[in-house]
Design a protein around this motif. Structure first.
Motif, mmCIF file in Angstrom:
data_model
loop_
_atom_site.group_PDB
_atom_site.id
_atom_site.type_symbol
_atom_site.label_atom_id
_atom_site.label_comp_id
_atom_site.label_asym_id
_atom_site.label_seq_id
_atom_site.Cartn_x
_atom_site.Cartn_y
_atom_site.Cartn_z
ATOM 1 N N ARG A 1 -1.845 48.859 68.641
ATOM 2 C CA ARG A 1 -3.342 49.126 68.712
ATOM 3 C C ARG A 1 -3.491 50.052 69.824
ATOM 4 N NH1 ARG A 1 -5.028 44.322 68.842
ATOM 5 N NH2 ARG A 1 -5.307 44.094 66.627
ATOM 6 N N SER B 1 -7.422 49.926 64.974
ATOM 7 C CA SER B 1 -7.377 49.815 66.274
ATOM 8 C C SER B 1 -8.711 49.042 66.970
ATOM 9 C CB SER B 1 -7.447 51.559 66.923
ATOM 10 O OG SER B 1 -8.586 52.075 66.379
ATOM 11 N N GLN C 1 -0.413 48.754 61.069
ATOM 12 C CA GLN C 1 -0.129 49.275 62.344
ATOM 13 C C GLN C 1 1.300 49.839 62.611
ATOM 14 O OE1 GLN C 1 -1.174 46.333 65.186
ATOM 15 N NE2 GLN C 1 -3.369 46.614 65.116
#
Length: 264
Positions: A234, A49, A72
């Motif tokens: 993210r 992130s 992710q």
């Protein structure tokens, strides 16, 4: 035309002589940032992130091998699998506004008009360091599609697109790609058009939609279907973690944010 391009590419000295080692150093953490099984879940989430990693190899230093790769998308899928658990339902019922999503203000959204040359879109993504952007209609407000950096492949593989790659508009590019995918019976989010949500949707709704549609971003619109924001994988992951002071020491000093003149 597309076939002749690849024949030209594969017969070139550049293609034949370039080694993996020649390009591996272009990554800003050459050769890559990796996790070990002993690393914490927090470390993984922070790297995916705040520190903008899209994927992380998990390595066994003793064996000298890569055991797995965490992306992710895999983290968001894991969250979707937690639906029904008390902690997830408690957090997941929060609306986007309650969690400060979308993060980016409407006037900061990078977008492209459907009438612009598609090369402009790819150049914009490269310049801004983003993986995708919304395609808007002539009003500049309503999203009508999505284009990602991965779609550049169709400039090379789809003959009808390649022969006009310098002039084809975003609108015609998306239409040509959909025709190409249907003809070749390929599955892709591009066949489903633009996927949107509203500010009063819950974070659970967004996670389940991102996971089921296998997409990396979703666009936030208002009641008039005007574009108000974008939420990425993210962004979702970042709402799960907080970095303790000094957690990574000085490891990232001078690395994040990426310098403006970087070629990565």
């Amino acid at each position: 035309m597309g076939g002749s391009f690849f024949e030209l590419l594969t017969s070139s000295d550049f293609y034949k002589n370039t080694k993996v080692g020649d390009i591996s150093g272009s990554f800003r953490w050459a050769p890559f940032l990796a996790l070990q099984n002993s690393d914490t879940f927090l470390t993984m989430l922070l790297l995916l992130s705040k520190y903008r990693m899209k994927s992380l190899p998990v390595v066994d230093l003793g064996e000298g091998k890569i055991e797995n790769i965490i992306t992710q998308s895999a983290v968001v899928h894991m969250l979707a699998e937690c639906a029904g658990l008390h902690w997830f339902e408690s957090w997941g019922t929060k609306k986007l506004l309650e969690l400060g999503l979308p993060i980016m203000k409407p006037d900061r959204i990078v977008k492209v008009s459907e009438d612009e040359p598609v090369l402009n879109a790819f150049q914009m993504m490269r310049k801004k360091g983003i993986g995708g952007l919304p395609v808007v209609d002539e009003s500049g407000k309503n999203p009508v599609g999505n284009i990602s950096i991965r779609d550049v492949q169709y400039l090379l593989t789809a003959p009808d697109i390649y022969k006009e790659y310098r002039s084809i508009s975003v609108k015609n590019f998306l239409t040509a790609v959909r025709n190409y995918l249907e003809k070749n019976q390929e599955v892709s989010p591009m066949l489903r058009g633009v996927i949107t949500c509203k500010r009063d949707d819950t974070i659970k709704d967004i996670i389940l939609k991102l996971d089921s549609e296998k997409i990396h971003r979703i666009y936030v619109v208002n009641e008039e279907n005007n574009l108000e924001g974008v939420i990425t994988l993210r962004d979702i992951i970042s709402k799960l973690v907080h970095e303790p002071h000094g957690y990574f020491g000085d490891f990232f000093d001078g690395v994040v944010p990426l310098p403006q003149n970087s070629r990565v």
